[in-house]
Design an enzyme around this catalytic site. Structure first.
Site, mmCIF file in Angstrom:
data_model
loop_
_atom_site.group_PDB
_atom_site.id
_atom_site.type_symbol
_atom_site.label_atom_id
_atom_site.label_comp_id
_atom_site.label_asym_id
_atom_site.label_seq_id
_atom_site.Cartn_x
_atom_site.Cartn_y
_atom_site.Cartn_z
ATOM 1 N N ARG A 59 0.812 -1.214 0.000
ATOM 2 C CA ARG A 59 0.000 0.000 0.000
ATOM 3 C C ARG A 59 0.850 1.271 0.000
ATOM 4 N NH1 ARG A 59 -3.452 -2.848 3.680
ATOM 5 N NH2 ARG A 59 -2.731 -1.451 5.312
ATOM 6 N N GLU A 96 2.826 -8.378 17.065
ATOM 7 C CA GLU A 96 2.119 -8.822 18.272
ATOM 8 C C GLU A 96 2.403 -10.310 18.509
ATOM 9 O OE1 GLU A 96 -2.398 -8.484 20.086
ATOM 10 O OE2 GLU A 96 -1.992 -7.844 18.028
#
Lengths: 171, 171
Positions: A59, A96
């Site tokens: 992106r 994470e």
């Protein structure tokens, strides 16, 4: 233009509980795409002088390359492992759960070059930090980070102290 | 400008025996990047009228989005599975070994819309064919396919009979 109203919210993507900001509704709309890029270009003027734009796949390419064209600069892609064909330098960073790696061509950034990082979104800033490490490892100087959207509640900006971060839309 | 001389050849990437055309040397060079995009824009004028540009991740984004901006059109991304947040339509296609899948948002292409496909490279045309199938499944009409580089010896163009394919640099 109210750019916020042109962005689509997709709930529970990529996982339960996440309110994902979908930029494709802006990209599809010629006026919203033009407005986004024009706003980013104008915002970038405040970073002062720079030599080249760096953005991560995929992106980041969406905004980084048009802005390179619009400002008469070159463009350096940062990619996932195994995607860049020539010799690369890589940086592994924590997610994470587990880790992720980004790569850049080892001859992409020249020592002393002034670099502007562009991406669609600033969230926890993991990607931006990794790109900064890659650039500085090669002797480049990061003059700023320009994103379209900033998720302020994730406080990514706090981890980028000492760097100039600018966003067009904030949540 | 001799664009061919600005492209880097990387031997044996992504596997033994392949002479990979590396576009990053063009992207890094402001004049070569501008020239590439300007040539593609000019070439695209011969496709006549179209509504929107479609390009696949990640290298298709590099040319597709600037060209959308430059021609005042919108942009629709085609992505690998699991990357687009909203509801998608997918198409699986054959590779030399195994298969690959591409996805597009199910509300991206409107019936009757005229679509221009942009990518960096035309090789065997597997990606281009898949994008055509996705667009036509949604009722869109493909007016043409614009790439920067065409590997003519792979004869990808032969599989795209009935479609208008244009390239700037041929090998």
């Amino acid at each position: 233009m109210d750019l916020k109203s042109k962005l689509r919210h997709v709930m529970n993507f990529p996982k339960e509980g996440i309110d994902f900001i979908d930029i494709t509704t802006v990209l599809q709309n010629p006026e919203a795409l033009k407005y986004s890029l024009d706003c980013m270009k104008e915002s970038m003027e405040e970073f002062g002088d720079y030599d080249i734009i760096v953005a991560p796949e995929a992106r980041g390419f969406i905004f980084g390359v048009p802005l390179a064209y619009m400002t008469g600069k070159g463009f350096i892609p940062v990619r996932k492992p195994g995607k860049l064909p020539y010799k690369t330098i890589s940086f592994e960073y924590e997610l994470e759960y587990g880790t992720s790696t980004l790569e850049i061509h080892e001859d992409a950034v020249k020592p002393g070059q002034k670099i502007l990082i562009v991406d669609d979104l600033l969230a926890t800033s993991g990607t931006a930090e990794s790109i900064i490490r890659l650039i500085e490892k090669m002797g480049g100087e990061v003059v700023g980070i320009q994103v379209l959207i900033e998720l302020e509640f994730l406080k990514g900006r706090d981890k980028l102290k000492g760097y100039n971060v600018k966003s067009i839309v904030q949540f």
